[in-house]
Design a protein around this motif. Structure first.
Motif, PDB file in Angstrom:
ATOM      1  N   ILE A   1       4.406  10.831   3.598  1.00 24.27           N
ATOM      2  CA  ILE A   1       5.026  11.751   2.644  1.00 24.27           C
ATOM      3  C   ILE A   1       4.859  13.204   3.089  1.00 24.27           C
ATOM      4  CG2 ILE A   1       4.866  10.176   0.690  1.00 24.27           C
ATOM      5  CD1 ILE A   1       2.503  11.762  -0.328  1.00 24.27           C
TER       6      ILE A   1
ATOM      7  N   ARG B   1       8.687   7.407  -5.621  1.00 25.92           N
ATOM      8  CA  ARG B   1       7.936   8.345  -4.794  1.00 25.92           C
ATOM      9  C   ARG B   1       8.747   8.782  -3.568  1.00 25.92           C
ATOM     10  NH1 ARG B   1       4.828   5.722  -1.149  1.00 25.92           N
ATOM     11  NH2 ARG B   1       6.497   6.497   0.154  1.00 25.92           N
TER      12      ARG B   1
ATOM     13  N   PHE C   1       0.838  -1.213   0.000  1.00 21.93           N
ATOM     14  CA  PHE C   1       0.000   0.000   0.000  1.00 21.93           C
ATOM     15  C   PHE C   1       0.871   1.260   0.000  1.00 21.93           C
ATOM     16  CE2 PHE C   1      -2.352  -3.204   2.556  1.00 21.93           C
ATOM     17  CZ  PHE C   1      -3.307  -3.498   1.619  1.00 21.93           C
ATOM     18  N   ASN C   2       1.829   1.275  -0.915  1.00 24.88           N
ATOM     19  CA  ASN C   2       2.728   2.408  -1.006  1.00 24.88           C
ATOM     20  C   ASN C   2       2.185   3.516  -1.881  1.00 24.88           C
ATOM     21  OD1 ASN C   2       5.366   2.510   0.267  1.00 24.88           O
ATOM     22  ND2 ASN C   2       5.504   0.408  -0.463  1.00 24.88           N
ATOM     23  N   LEU C   3       1.133   3.182  -2.635  1.00 23.28           N
ATOM     24  CA  LEU C   3       0.639   4.149  -3.610  1.00 23.28           C
ATOM     25  C   LEU C   3      -0.841   4.406  -3.365  1.00 23.28           C
ATOM     26  CD1 LEU C   3       2.305   2.520  -6.742  1.00 23.28           C
ATOM     27  CD2 LEU C   3       3.200   4.372  -5.345  1.00 23.28           C
ATOM     28  N   ILE C   4      -1.269   5.620  -3.686  1.00 20.01           N
ATOM     29  CA  ILE C   4      -2.704   5.926  -3.648  1.00 20.01           C
ATOM     30  C   ILE C   4      -3.321   5.162  -4.817  1.00 20.01           C
ATOM     31  CG2 ILE C   4      -4.420   7.754  -3.829  1.00 20.01           C
ATOM     32  CD1 ILE C   4      -2.816   8.422  -1.465  1.00 20.01           C
ATOM     33  N   PRO C   5      -4.229   4.219  -4.538  1.00 18.52           N
ATOM     34  CA  PRO C   5      -4.662   3.299  -5.595  1.00 18.52           C
ATOM     35  C   PRO C   5      -5.329   3.985  -6.794  1.00 18.52           C
ATOM     36  CG  PRO C   5      -6.008   3.085  -3.618  1.00 18.52           C
ATOM     37  CD  PRO C   5      -4.842   3.921  -3.247  1.00 18.52           C
ATOM     38  N   TYR C   6      -5.990   5.129  -6.567  1.00 17.24           N
ATOM     39  CA  TYR C   6      -6.740   5.742  -7.666  1.00 17.24           C
ATOM     40  C   TYR C   6      -5.943   6.776  -8.444  1.00 17.24           C
ATOM     41  CZ  TYR C   6      -7.676   8.619  -3.556  1.00 17.24           C
ATOM     42  OH  TYR C   6      -7.560   9.350  -2.416  1.00 17.24           O
ATOM     43  N   LEU C   7      -4.666   6.943  -8.091  1.00 12.97           N
ATOM     44  CA  LEU C   7      -3.819   7.829  -8.896  1.00 12.97           C
ATOM     45  C   LEU C   7      -2.879   6.958  -9.729  1.00 12.97           C
ATOM     46  CD1 LEU C   7      -2.769  10.595  -6.315  1.00 12.97           C
ATOM     47  CD2 LEU C   7      -4.681  10.643  -7.903  1.00 12.97           C
ATOM     48  N   ASN C   8      -2.392   7.509 -10.858  1.00  9.65           N
ATOM     49  CA  ASN C   8      -1.449   6.718 -11.645  1.00  9.65           C
ATOM     50  C   ASN C   8      -0.029   6.921 -11.101  1.00  9.65           C
ATOM     51  OD1 ASN C   8      -0.247   9.043 -12.836  1.00  9.65           O
ATOM     52  ND2 ASN C   8      -1.875   9.108 -14.379  1.00  9.65           N
TER      53      ASN C   8
ATOM     54  N   GLU D   1       1.272  10.503 -11.061  1.00  8.98           N
ATOM     55  CA  GLU D   1       0.564  11.332 -10.073  1.00  8.98           C
ATOM     56  C   GLU D   1       0.993  10.986  -8.649  1.00  8.98           C
ATOM     57  OE1 GLU D   1      -3.600  11.992 -12.549  1.00  8.98           O
ATOM     58  OE2 GLU D   1      -3.311  10.239 -11.285  1.00  8.98           O
ATOM     59  N   ASN D   2       1.226   9.698  -8.403  1.00 14.75           N
ATOM     60  CA  ASN D   2       1.652   9.283  -7.079  1.00 14.75           C
ATOM     61  C   ASN D   2       2.982   9.912  -6.705  1.00 14.75           C
ATOM     62  OD1 ASN D   2       0.314   7.327  -5.186  1.00 14.75           O
ATOM     63  ND2 ASN D   2      -0.250   6.447  -7.162  1.00 14.75           N
TER      64      ASN D   2
ATOM     65  N   HIS E   1       4.235  12.550  -8.099  1.00 12.56           N
ATOM     66  CA  HIS E   1       4.020  13.996  -8.074  1.00 12.56           C
ATOM     67  C   HIS E   1       3.436  14.455  -6.741  1.00 12.56           C
ATOM     68  CE1 HIS E   1       2.417  17.769 -10.315  1.00 12.56           C
ATOM     69  NE2 HIS E   1       3.501  18.002  -9.644  1.00 12.56           N
ATOM     70  N   LEU E   2       2.524  13.643  -6.204  1.00  9.22           N
ATOM     71  CA  LEU E   2       1.871  13.985  -4.938  1.00  9.22           C
ATOM     72  C   LEU E   2       2.906  14.217  -3.830  1.00  9.22           C
ATOM     73  CD1 LEU E   2      -0.848  14.260  -3.439  1.00  9.22           C
ATOM     74  CD2 LEU E   2      -0.726  11.837  -2.934  1.00  9.22           C
ATOM     75  N   ALA E   3       3.978  13.413  -3.863  1.00 16.14           N
ATOM     76  CA  ALA E   3       4.995  13.536  -2.816  1.00 16.14           C
ATOM     77  C   ALA E   3       5.677  14.901  -2.864  1.00 16.14           C
ATOM     78  CB  ALA E   3       6.023  12.423  -2.955  1.00 16.14           C
TER      79      ALA E   3
ATOM     80  N   LYS F   1     -10.328  12.395  -7.772  1.00 13.85           N
ATOM     81  CA  LYS F   1     -10.044  11.009  -8.153  1.00 13.85           C
ATOM     82  C   LYS F   1     -10.472  10.047  -7.055  1.00 13.85           C
ATOM     83  CE  LYS F   1      -6.995  11.298 -11.888  1.00 13.85           C
ATOM     84  NZ  LYS F   1      -5.980  10.571 -12.652  1.00 13.85           N
TER      85      LYS F   1
ATOM     86  N   LEU G   1      -0.036   6.501   4.337  1.00 15.71           N
ATOM     87  CA  LEU G   1       0.837   6.889   3.233  1.00 15.71           C
ATOM     88  C   LEU G   1       0.974   8.402   3.137  1.00 15.71           C
ATOM     89  CD1 LEU G   1       2.393   6.120   0.698  1.00 15.71           C
ATOM     90  CD2 LEU G   1       0.235   6.083  -0.530  1.00 15.71           C
TER      91      LEU G   1
ATOM     92  N   HIS H   1      -4.845   2.877   4.960  1.00 14.16           N
ATOM     93  CA  HIS H   1      -3.517   2.839   4.342  1.00 14.16           C
ATOM     94  C   HIS H   1      -3.199   4.163   3.667  1.00 14.16           C
ATOM     95  CE1 HIS H   1      -2.998  -1.329   5.191  1.00 14.16           C
ATOM     96  NE2 HIS H   1      -4.148  -1.638   4.586  1.00 14.16           N
TER      97      HIS H   1
ATOM     98  N   ASN I   1     -13.098   7.091  -7.604  1.00 15.43           N
ATOM     99  CA  ASN I   1     -12.727   5.730  -7.242  1.00 15.43           C
ATOM    100  C   ASN I   1     -13.848   5.032  -6.478  1.00 15.43           C
ATOM    101  OD1 ASN I   1     -10.790   3.619  -7.050  1.00 15.43           O
ATOM    102  ND2 ASN I   1     -10.508   4.161  -4.898  1.00 15.43           N
TER     103      ASN I   1
ATOM    104  N   MET J   1      -3.359  19.801  -7.279  1.00 14.16           N
ATOM    105  CA  MET J   1      -3.101  18.431  -6.811  1.00 14.16           C
ATOM    106  C   MET J   1      -4.117  18.030  -5.741  1.00 14.16           C
ATOM    107  SD  MET J   1      -0.759  16.351  -7.796  1.00 14.16           S
ATOM    108  CE  MET J   1      -0.982  14.609  -7.520  1.00 14.16           C
TER     109      MET J   1
END
Lengths: 225, 413
Positions: B325, A155, A92-99, A102-103, A105-107, B8, B321, B317, B12, B1
């Motif tokens: 960050i 990320r 679960f390192n990534l926001i599932p609904y972003l590509n 984008e993930n 970039h979010l950081a 998004k 996360l 989660h 989802n 963002m």
């Protein structure tokens, strides 16, 4: 010295009489790569949360990159983490609904990292991590676990952190992906002069590291168990 | 963002979000519709008549008299004698008097017999007189002037001939087909029941009933149009009349005199007073509707809040996360608030679109069946404040899940 714990004591506020961690002294030098191993349930996540400033120590001195985390308030900790620390989780390192893009970039959104040319940097980093351009704009829960963990490295590294914390990042990967992951990670760490704290119970990974610490040795509460 | 993240994240969770969106849309639609119709109905009624000091008719309830004489709703109870009208109209305090004769119709639109004074003295809105779009007032017995809606809906133009029917049902079988009328004038739109009315002279009304008795044609008795014009067509009775006084100070005097009129029982009302009686009656209904629409909105907002609260558990989660960050607990609080606001804003837009479409569709029906002129443009200061209140309520309702998110961000384990 990148990390220095001095008489750090931690107990959760709702259970003040049940301490989780007591670290008399633990230091990590700059650019050192440390493998910390230990079974689950011995204060591993707590240690990492203290290190990243998500939790504040109940007592003691904790400095990271020369800054006293125990003296910072919540906001300063959040800012510090965004700017200086990269974090890779088990899953679960990534926001599932972003590509993927984008993930990563979010950081950058939370850090003071230069906002120009972020796009090129992201793409460069993803390419370096063997993510093919076809997958850059796929929703991240459509990527394979191996790809997801590698995007997680991107990320974690996009803000050019001085310290990278990895919390069992390979436990969800098969042998092939694990080796792939480790070799990319280690080469990027060395290349960018990043200090690495890598926590895992999988001793087979220890050959990537020169320094190996047992959590039970660091945490005095666990000694002799 | 930040916005992208919220959008998004909502996309989802499409399923539950769309249902919540629908609930919010319907509730905002209801709230705005009730508010708009309430406001417009008042406006529409208040605008229908102005400058008329007294309305006089057969003795009945004052609301009833107002509704049938001005708004053409319901049926007159009784007629009044022409002599009474002439008698009162000639009294010294009276500046002008407009007689009204109702009872006939044309394809569902009411026909009103009156005199030329109607065009001269009748005011609506803020003292506006009736204006002709085409043509002029009636000069002959079988001339008719039609309201703008009548012309538009039935596609009539000048010089066309039409036949009036007896009674006010739209499918009347007793037609005055032996005496067709010619359209000599079309009025400009007024936004009052006049638009739905056909105006003829009192003589015209008298003429088409000349060979009738007791509401039906008398068989075999035929009079030609030429013959009619030779006859004395002085009306025997009318439905009601409107009075303009020389001095408003005299209003209550004249009203009392009429109410005590000896030759027949009459009732004189002040249109403003009768209207406020109407509002009094409507107030309970109004407040009930308002209360219901507020309750519907509350239910929808609670649904929104519950949906977001349920989502937080599955987003553990994500919280972890985002915290790692560098997102602050405040950021996570704001993220949930923003998601709620996005749903509300989209619902408000959809609700307003729905309201607009509905108003455009039922506009004509309300006008023709209830004499209510509801504008389809509902944007007003009032609506703006309502939307503001809805947005503030959203922020308050979403504070519950947002605080939950904040707490879970603060104490990660």
């Amino acid at each position: 010295m990148t990390i220095s714990f001095h008489d750090v004591y931690f107990a959760y506020p709702d259970t003040p009489n049940k301490p989780v961690l007591n670290i008399p002294s633990w230091t990590v030098a700059s650019r050192e790569q440390v493998f910390v191993h230990g079974p689950s349930g011995c204060g591993k996540s707590t240690l990492l949360n203290l290190l990243s400033g998500i939790l504040a120590p109940t007592q003691g001195e904790l400095s990271v990159l020369g800054k006293r985390l125990d003296k910072m308030n919540y906001r300063q900790c959040d800012r510090f983490r965004a700017n200086h620390i990269g974090y890779v989780f088990q899953q679960f390192n990534l926001i599932p609904y972003l590509n993927a893009v984008e993930n990563v970039h979010l950081a950058t959104h939370f850090s003071e990292h230069g906002k120009t040319s972020v796009k090129q940097e992201i793409e460069k980093l993803l390419a370096k991590l063997n993510i093919s351009p076809d997958d850059w704009h796929k929703q991240s829960n459509k990527l394979s676990t191996g790809q997801q963990q590698r995007v997680a490295i991107a990320r974690a590294l996009i803000n050019k952190p001085e310290l990278l914390i990895a919390d069992e990042p390979t436990s969800s990967l098969d042998q092939h992906n694990r080796d792939n992951f480790m070799s990319v990670l280690m080469s990027l760490i060395t290349e960018n002069n990043i200090t690495l704290v890598f926590v895992s119970h999988d001793m087979s990974l220890s050959h990537y590291f020169k320094r190996i610490d047992a959590l039970s040795e660091i945490n005095s509460l666990e000694r002799g168990r | 963002m930040f916005l992208k993240l919220a959008l998004k994240s909502l996309l989802n969770r499409r399923g539950s979000v769309i249902l919540t969106l629908m609930a919010m849309t319907v509730s905002i639609f209801v709230l705005l519709a009730v508010e708009h119709i309430r406001y417009q109905a008042k406006d529409s009624f208040a605008n229908t008549v102005s400058g008329v000091d007294l309305i006089v008719g057969a003795r009945t309830g004052s609301l009833n008299l107002l509704l049938y004489s001005i708004f053409h709703i319901g049926s007159p109870t009784n007629n009044i004698a022409w002599e009474s009208f002439e008698d009162i109209a000639s009294s010294p305090q009276v500046s002008w008097a407009i007689p009204i004769a109702l009872g006939d119709s044309h394809k569902g639109y009411r026909v009103m017999g009156t005199t030329l004074d109607y065009f001269k003295f009748f005011n609506y809105g803020s003292r506006r007189t009736l204006n002709f779009d085409k043509g002029h007032a009636f000069n002959h017995v079988f001339d008719v002037v039609i309201g703008s809606d009548v012309a538009r809906k039935l596609g009539y133009s000048l010089d066309e001939k039409l036949v009036l029917s007896h009674g006010i049902a739209s499918t009347s079988f007793s037609l005055h087909d032996d005496h067709p009328f010619t359209i000599v004038g079309i009025l400009k739109p007024t936004g009052t029941p006049v638009d739905q009315t056909l105006l003829v002279s009192l003589e015209g009304i008298e003429a088409i009933h000349i060979d009738w008795q007791h509401g039906t044609k008398v068989p075999g008795k035929k009079i030609t149009t030429d013959q009619i014009e030779q006859l004395d067509l002085k009306p025997k009775s009318i439905t009601a009349f409107m009075l303009g006084l020389k001095s408003r100070m005299a209003t209550f005097d004249v009203q009392r005199n009429i109410n005590n009129y000896m030759k027949e029982p009459l009732l004189a009302i002040l249109p403003g007073v009768a209207l406020s009686e109407l509002w009094q009656m409507m107030k309970v209904l109004e407040n009930t509707l308002r209360l219901i629409s507020v309750l519907i909105l509350t239910a929808a907002l609670l649904g929104l809040s519950a949906m977001l609260l349920a989502s937080i558990r599955e987003r553990n989660h994500e919280v972890q996360l985002l915290r790692a960050i560098g997102a602050s607990p405040i950021f996570l609080f704001m993220l949930i608030e923003l998601e709620a606001l996005l749903i509300t804003l989209l619902s408000a837009s959809l609700g307003m679109l729905m309201l607009y479409v509905c108003l455009v569709t039922i506009e004509d029906f309300l006008a023709s069946d209830f004499g209510l002129y509801i504008k389809s443009n509902f944007l007003s200061e009032n609506v703006f404040y309502l939307l503001l209140i809805i947005i503030i309520s959203t922020v308050v309702a979403a504070a519950i899940p947002s605080l939950n998110m904040y707490k879970s961000a603060k104490m990660l384990q």
